[in-house]
Design a protein around this motif. Sequence first.
Motif, PDB file in Angstrom:
ATOM      1  N   UNK A  37       0.841  -1.200   0.000  1.00 38.10           N
ATOM      2  CA  UNK A  37       0.000   0.000   0.000  1.00 38.10           C
ATOM      3  C   UNK A  37       0.882   1.258   0.000  1.00 38.10           C
ATOM      4  N   UNK A  38       1.935   1.227   0.809  1.00 34.06           N
ATOM      5  CA  UNK A  38       2.818   2.398   0.908  1.00 34.06           C
ATOM      6  C   UNK A  38       3.491   2.674  -0.429  1.00 34.06           C
ATOM      7  N   UNK A  39       3.969   1.627  -1.060  1.00 28.61           N
ATOM      8  CA  UNK A  39       4.669   1.805  -2.335  1.00 28.61           C
ATOM      9  C   UNK A  39       3.688   2.252  -3.422  1.00 28.61           C
ATOM     10  N   UNK A  40       2.486   1.705  -3.400  1.00 29.42           N
ATOM     11  CA  UNK A  40       1.500   2.102  -4.415  1.00 29.42           C
ATOM     12  C   UNK A  40       1.131   3.578  -4.251  1.00 29.42           C
ATOM     13  N   UNK A  41       1.108   4.078  -3.026  1.00 25.56           N
ATOM     14  CA  UNK A  41       0.669   5.468  -2.845  1.00 25.56           C
ATOM     15  C   UNK A  41       1.818   6.469  -2.960  1.00 25.56           C
ATOM     16  N   UNK A  42       3.052   6.036  -2.730  1.00 23.76           N
ATOM     17  CA  UNK A  42       4.165   7.001  -2.767  1.00 23.76           C
ATOM     18  C   UNK A  42       5.109   6.774  -3.949  1.00 23.76           C
ATOM     19  N   UNK A  43       5.083   5.574  -4.505  1.00 20.06           N
ATOM     20  CA  UNK A  43       6.010   5.250  -5.592  1.00 20.06           C
ATOM     21  C   UNK A  43       7.388   4.869  -5.080  1.00 20.06           C
ATOM     22  N   UNK A  44       7.583   4.869  -3.769  1.00 16.86           N
ATOM     23  CA  UNK A  44       8.908   4.549  -3.210  1.00 16.86           C
ATOM     24  C   UNK A  44       8.916   3.154  -2.602  1.00 16.86           C
ATOM     25  N   UNK A  45      10.009   2.416  -2.790  1.00 18.00           N
ATOM     26  CA  UNK A  45      10.126   1.150  -2.067  1.00 18.00           C
ATOM     27  C   UNK A  45      10.313   1.436  -0.576  1.00 18.00           C
ATOM     28  N   UNK A  46       9.702   0.634   0.262  1.00 16.77           N
ATOM     29  CA  UNK A  46       9.804   0.888   1.702  1.00 16.77           C
ATOM     30  C   UNK A  46      10.222  -0.373   2.442  1.00 16.77           C
ATOM     31  N   UNK A  47      10.697  -0.164   3.656  1.00 15.23           N
ATOM     32  CA  UNK A  47      10.979  -1.278   4.566  1.00 15.23           C
ATOM     33  C   UNK A  47      10.103  -1.081   5.803  1.00 15.23           C
ATOM     34  N   UNK A  48       9.445  -2.156   6.212  1.00 13.78           N
ATOM     35  CA  UNK A  48       8.565  -2.072   7.374  1.00 13.78           C
ATOM     36  C   UNK A  48       9.242  -2.772   8.554  1.00 13.78           C
ATOM     37  N   UNK A  49       9.407  -2.046   9.631  1.00 15.20           N
ATOM     38  CA  UNK A  49      10.034  -2.625  10.829  1.00 15.20           C
ATOM     39  C   UNK A  49       9.180  -2.342  12.055  1.00 15.20           C
ATOM     40  N   UNK A  50       9.797  -2.394  13.208  1.00 13.04           N
ATOM     41  CA  UNK A  50       9.103  -2.114  14.478  1.00 13.04           C
ATOM     42  C   UNK A  50       9.983  -1.208  15.319  1.00 13.04           C
ATOM     43  N   UNK A  51       9.344  -0.434  16.180  1.00 13.49           N
ATOM     44  CA  UNK A  51      10.119   0.317  17.170  1.00 13.49           C
ATOM     45  C   UNK A  51       9.297   0.422  18.447  1.00 13.49           C
ATOM     46  N   UNK A  52       9.911  -0.015  19.526  1.00 10.68           N
ATOM     47  CA  UNK A  52       9.218   0.041  20.820  1.00 10.68           C
ATOM     48  C   UNK A  52       9.389   1.433  21.426  1.00 10.68           C
ATOM     49  N   UNK A  53       8.262   2.046  21.767  1.00  8.71           N
ATOM     50  CA  UNK A  53       8.292   3.393  22.357  1.00  8.71           C
ATOM     51  C   UNK A  53       8.918   3.353  23.743  1.00  8.71           C
ATOM     52  N   UNK A  54       8.913   2.175  24.328  1.00 10.01           N
ATOM     53  CA  UNK A  54       9.331   2.068  25.717  1.00 10.01           C
ATOM     54  C   UNK A  54      10.823   1.797  25.849  1.00 10.01           C
ATOM     55  N   UNK A  55      11.316   0.788  25.088  1.00 10.62           N
ATOM     56  CA  UNK A  55      12.717   0.391  25.288  1.00 10.62           C
ATOM     57  C   UNK A  55      13.582   0.655  24.055  1.00 10.62           C
ATOM     58  N   UNK A  56      12.963   1.073  22.941  1.00 10.56           N
ATOM     59  CA  UNK A  56      13.743   1.390  21.740  1.00 10.56           C
ATOM     60  C   UNK A  56      14.075   0.179  20.885  1.00 10.56           C
ATOM     61  N   UNK A  57      13.658  -1.023  21.300  1.00 13.40           N
ATOM     62  CA  UNK A  57      13.989  -2.236  20.529  1.00 13.40           C
ATOM     63  C   UNK A  57      13.329  -2.196  19.144  1.00 13.40           C
ATOM     64  N   UNK A  58      13.922  -2.964  18.217  1.00 11.12           N
ATOM     65  CA  UNK A  58      13.376  -2.967  16.852  1.00 11.12           C
ATOM     66  C   UNK A  58      12.712  -4.302  16.500  1.00 11.12           C
ATOM     67  N   UNK A  59      12.511  -5.163  17.504  1.00 14.34           N
ATOM     68  CA  UNK A  59      11.847  -6.444  17.206  1.00 14.34           C
ATOM     69  C   UNK A  59      10.410  -6.483  17.718  1.00 14.34           C
ATOM     70  N   UNK A  60       9.971  -5.441  18.368  1.00 11.65           N
ATOM     71  CA  UNK A  60       8.577  -5.358  18.805  1.00 11.65           C
ATOM     72  C   UNK A  60       8.193  -3.887  18.899  1.00 11.65           C
TER      73      UNK A  60
END
Length: 198
Positions: A37-60
Motif C-alpha cells: 500500500x505504501x509503495x502504491x501510494x508514494x512510488x517509493x520502495x519501503x521497509x517495514x520494521x518495528x520500534x518500541x516506544x518504551x525500550x527502543x527495541x526494533x523487534x517489537x
Amino acid sequence: MSARPGSTLLAGVRVAWQTVPPGGTRRDVADALVARIATASTGSPVIVGRRCERCGASDHGRPVVSGAPIQASVSYTADVAVVAVADACRVLALGIDAERGTGTSEDGLRGLITPGQRTSLRRWTRVEAVLKADGRGLSVEPGRVRIERSLHGVHGSIAGDSAARGVTTARGAPGIRPRLLRVRGPRGIVISLAVASV
Ligand SMILES: CC(C)(COP(=O)(O)OP(=O)(O)OC[C@H]1O[C@@H](n2cnc3c(N)ncnc32)[C@H](O)[C@@H]1OP(=O)(O)O)[C@@H](O)C(=O)NCCC(=O)NCCS
C-alpha cells in the motif's frame, strides 16, 4: 476463520486485510500488505520494521516504515491480518485493532477495561486503537482511555496523560485525541481505527 482479502478507505487511511496462509507468518503478511500500500501510494520502495516506544527495541512495538512518509498500524485476529496505512504528512498517529466477535456488550468481557464492569468488543477495540495510536500500548491502563461522542464524531484520549509521559520515551504523540472510526471489514470481525490528523 479465513477472510477474503479486502480493503477500504476511511478518512484518508487505507485499511486492508488478508488471511495468513497455513504455515505463513502473520507479521510477514501484515508487513507485505503495508509495504504494498505504501509503495502504491508514494512510488517509493519501503521497509517495514518495528520500534518500541518504551525500550527502543526494533523487534517489537509500533510498526515503522522507512523510505517514505507513512504511518502504519497492524492487528491480528484469528488468522486474519489487518493493517492501516496513511500519509504521514496528513496523519500524525494511527492505531487499528481487530477482534473476532460481535460489537455488543458481553459478560465474558467483564473487567477487561474497568474492574467489575462489562464492556463490548467495539469499546475494547477502540481502547486498543487509541493506545496503539499513542504508541505506549497496554503499558497504559486501558481504564484511562476516555471515549467521547460529540457532533464531531467519536474521539479518544488518555486521562492523566502528562504524568504517564514521565515513564515513557518521548517518541509518542503527546496529547493526541484521535478520531475513532468503525471499519467495515470481514464478517465476524470488529475493527476500530484511531486517526489523529495533522
Ligand atoms: C500493542 C498491543 C496493545 C497489541 O495487543 P494485541 O491486541 O495483543 O495485538 P494485535 O494483534 O492487535 O496487535 C499486534 C501489533 O501491535 C503492534 N504494536 C505492538 N506494540 C505497539 C505499540 N506500543 N504501539 C502501537 N502498536 C504496537 C505491532 O505491530 C504488533 O504486530 P507485530 O506482532 O507484527 O509486531 C499490546 O501488545 C501492547 O501493548 N504491547 C506493548 C506492551 C509494552 O509496551 N511492552 C513493553 C516492551 S519493552
